[in-house]
Design an enzyme around this catalytic site. Structure first.
Site, mmCIF file in Angstrom:
data_model
loop_
_atom_site.group_PDB
_atom_site.id
_atom_site.type_symbol
_atom_site.label_atom_id
_atom_site.label_comp_id
_atom_site.label_asym_id
_atom_site.label_seq_id
_atom_site.Cartn_x
_atom_site.Cartn_y
_atom_site.Cartn_z
ATOM 1 N N ARG A 40 0.875 -1.187 0.000
ATOM 2 C CA ARG A 40 0.000 0.000 0.000
ATOM 3 C C ARG A 40 0.901 1.222 0.000
ATOM 4 O O ARG A 40 1.736 1.392 0.889
ATOM 5 C CB ARG A 40 -0.894 -0.026 1.242
ATOM 6 N N GLU A 48 -12.049 4.213 -4.878
ATOM 7 C CA GLU A 48 -12.129 2.757 -4.805
ATOM 8 C C GLU A 48 -12.835 2.157 -6.017
ATOM 9 O O GLU A 48 -13.852 2.677 -6.486
ATOM 10 C CB GLU A 48 -12.891 2.338 -3.542
ATOM 11 N N ARG A 90 -0.631 -5.151 5.228
ATOM 12 C CA ARG A 90 0.007 -4.788 3.970
ATOM 13 C C ARG A 90 1.266 -3.975 4.257
ATOM 14 O O ARG A 90 1.305 -3.190 5.206
ATOM 15 C CB ARG A 90 -0.942 -3.950 3.110
#
Length: 208
Positions: A40, A48, A90
């Site tokens: 990320r 999104e 992440r």
């Protein structure tokens, strides 16, 4: 084993880097490496892509396509942020392909906006904020549409501690302590100061 794990944790938090080849771009700020690690990009946020029956948010596909053109199938260098992982496990980092600073590029071209994090390196965050100011001034990418939205031009309340902002009068805005409140006549002023709308405010229109 414990020593190796401890060493990895130390070097990651100290801002060390690693390289990997990009296997798949998920959206405009997230991708997967060939070793299946998800990355990320730090201190930016994009709209999104719709999943599970939901519609795409405005400019989500465009941002994803831009990132694909930049890094898909290429080797990238990822510099860890101090936290180095988010709550989804992440990797969070600063991404480079050759000499291009990808986080900054996405914001500079109006494909993402600056998303402050208190623990991230100040110098790099300032660079991204300056890129956002240029992108807004030049009306790059999503800015011409976003800047005309009704909610963009209403009053917003910022939180000095988090650098997030909320519509004036909302429950979240009322929860901000008086000593931490910053008043903005519109989102333009908030964005230029480095504040960003909290994700639960959802400023993005959906693509019909």
């Amino acid at each position: 084993m414990f020593f190796v794990l401890a060493l990895f944790t130390f070097t990651a938090s100290a801002g060390h880097a690693f390289e990997g080849k990009v296997r798949y771009v998920i959206d405009g700020d997230t991708f997967i490496l060939e070793n299946n690690k998800t990355v990320r990009m730090a201190s930016i946020d994009t709209s999104e892509i719709g999943r599970n029956g939901k519609r795409d948010q405005y400019y989500a596909r465009e941002a994803t396509d831009i990132l694909k053109r930049l890094i898909s199938g290429k080797r990238v260098r990822i510099e860890y942020t101090p936290d180095h992982k988010d709550h989804y496990k992440r990797i969070v980092g600063w991404v480079y392909v050759d000499d291009l600073f990808v986080n900054e590029y996405m914001v500079r071209n109006g494909a993402a906006f600056f998303y402050y994090h208190k623990n991230n390196q100040k110098k790099l965050q300032n660079m991204i904020l300056q890129a956002q100011r240029r992108a807004y001034k030049e009306m790059k990418g999503f800015w011409p549409v976003i800047s005309k939205l009704e909610k963009f031009n209403r009053k917003w309340i910022g939180n000095k501690r988090s650098y997030r902002c909320f519509p004036d009068g909302s429950r979240s805005a009322r929860k901000i302590g008086k000593q931490n409140r910053v008043f903005f006549p519109g989102l333009e002023q908030a964005f230029l100061k480095g504040y960003s709308p909290a994700r639960n405010t959802n400023i993005w229109p959906v693509v019909r």
